[in-house]
Write an enzyme that holds these catalytic residues in place. Sequence first.
Site, PDB file in Angstrom:
ATOM      1  N   THR A  16     -56.870  26.047   3.500  1.00 24.04           N
ATOM      2  CA  THR A  16     -56.863  25.699   2.199  1.00 24.04           C
ATOM      3  C   THR A  16     -56.372  27.044   1.540  1.00 24.04           C
ATOM      4  O   THR A  16     -55.219  27.282   0.871  1.00 24.04           O
ATOM      5  CB  THR A  16     -57.434  24.715   1.462  1.00 24.04           C
ATOM      6  OG1 THR A  16     -57.813  23.681   2.104  1.00 24.04           O
ATOM      7  CG2 THR A  16     -56.620  24.546   0.096  1.00 24.04           C
ATOM      8  N   ASP A  17     -57.226  27.959   1.525  1.00 25.49           N
ATOM      9  CA  ASP A  17     -57.257  29.259   0.928  1.00 25.49           C
ATOM     10  C   ASP A  17     -55.873  30.082   1.617  1.00 25.49           C
ATOM     11  O   ASP A  17     -55.178  30.576   0.669  1.00 25.49           O
ATOM     12  CB  ASP A  17     -58.408  29.983   1.074  1.00 25.49           C
ATOM     13  CG  ASP A  17     -58.317  31.466   0.104  1.00 25.49           C
ATOM     14  OD1 ASP A  17     -57.472  31.459  -0.693  1.00 25.49           O
ATOM     15  OD2 ASP A  17     -59.188  32.467   0.586  1.00 25.49           O
ATOM     16  N   GLU A  18     -55.855  29.992   2.828  1.00 22.29           N
ATOM     17  CA  GLU A  18     -54.825  30.565   3.482  1.00 22.29           C
ATOM     18  C   GLU A  18     -53.323  29.916   3.115  1.00 22.29           C
ATOM     19  O   GLU A  18     -52.285  30.529   2.753  1.00 22.29           O
ATOM     20  CB  GLU A  18     -54.722  30.537   5.005  1.00 22.29           C
ATOM     21  CG  GLU A  18     -53.703  31.039   5.837  1.00 22.29           C
ATOM     22  CD  GLU A  18     -53.341  32.396   5.573  1.00 22.29           C
ATOM     23  OE1 GLU A  18     -54.214  33.164   5.059  1.00 22.29           O
ATOM     24  OE2 GLU A  18     -52.288  32.878   6.027  1.00 22.29           O
TER      25      GLU A  18
END
Lengths: 196, 196
Positions: free
Chosen positions: B101-103
Amino acid sequence: MLSLYHEFLEKTKTDDWVKVPSFKSNRHHIQGFKLPLGLEVTSDKNDWRIITRCTEVEGQGYEYVIFFHPREKKSVCLFQPGPYLEGIPGFAHGGSLATMTDEAFSKTAYLAGEGLFTLNFSIKYKNFVPVGSLAVLNINVEKIEDQKMYLSCIIQSRDQQTVYAKASGKEVFSSRCSWKKSHPNKSDCGCRRAHH
Amino acid sequence: MLSLYHEFLEKTKTDDWVKVPSFKSNRHHIQGFKLPLGLEVTSDKNDWRIITRCTEVEGQGYEYVIFFHPREKKSVCLFQPGPYLEGIPGFAHGGSLATMTDEAFSKTAYLAGEGLFTLNFSIKYKNFVPVGSLAVLNINVEKIEDQKMYLSCIIQSRDQQTVYAKASGKEVFSSRCSWKKSHPNKSDCGCRRAHH
């Protein structure tokens, strides 16, 4: 990293610190423990790995060790992110810090009271961690309330001059498994499904 | 996963969807883009990898593709966690969802407005993702305010019947680099330090 590692290793002899073993899979971590919720661990032949062992090339991925202090319910994780964990060129990906912290949270929660599953997790990034440098994670159990364990973590450089990130998380105990709550009619948490 | 992949691939021809390339390192991702803050990317011979390419064994790690819709400022990430991303036996580690998700957040932020660095990130876990199953991440830019971009993500099964997790994050633009804020006397963001 090595000198601090040896420092903590000494503490396991004189103080109450315990070095948490780092197996390739959680299947080994939980062997010999009481397994809740029908969580059955079969020893199949698949190559399963805990995420922090996803690469075996030495020094390239998650290089870490976790020490746990049972009486004080706290942990220290020494983490040296390798070049396979990059985000911005030259620096560890935020996801690697999140993963390492979440893993340290869940091991701490498990050892401190059979906390099992992360309910939520938050992280605030303050500074970048250069690949190959040492990040020291100090994990504390803040409180246990309503069958939930609240943990905090500060991630800093060895000399404590640079704060890399601060994180918090909530772990749930086995009797309040989030899966079970959302599937009240099923008798186990479904963990066995994945082995087929 | 493949059929949904082809469905989105078709949309790149008829609709405005763009398939985001998935290079082995962010050094390639940012080639040809305007680089802020003295972020200089040298092409050294070290084996650096973006975290989501930390394992190259096919199907074992982060199997994913991100599609981006420039006009609507949203993304869809198809993610199939492999057995090297395990947490609880048989299920993807929470850290793998956080990392993916962060990516996807940072790629979306970069493509939607040169947002660069994650300031903070939160995730609530609802259900476990079985290893090898498909998780669909729907990422939206919620608002842009005070040089910060707020993103949200819902992670669900393909049929949308199971919500695996919900996440939110705040990205900062290059002109408000968090590193620069904490090091006001230095002229660049220090990213070059890591190349020595």
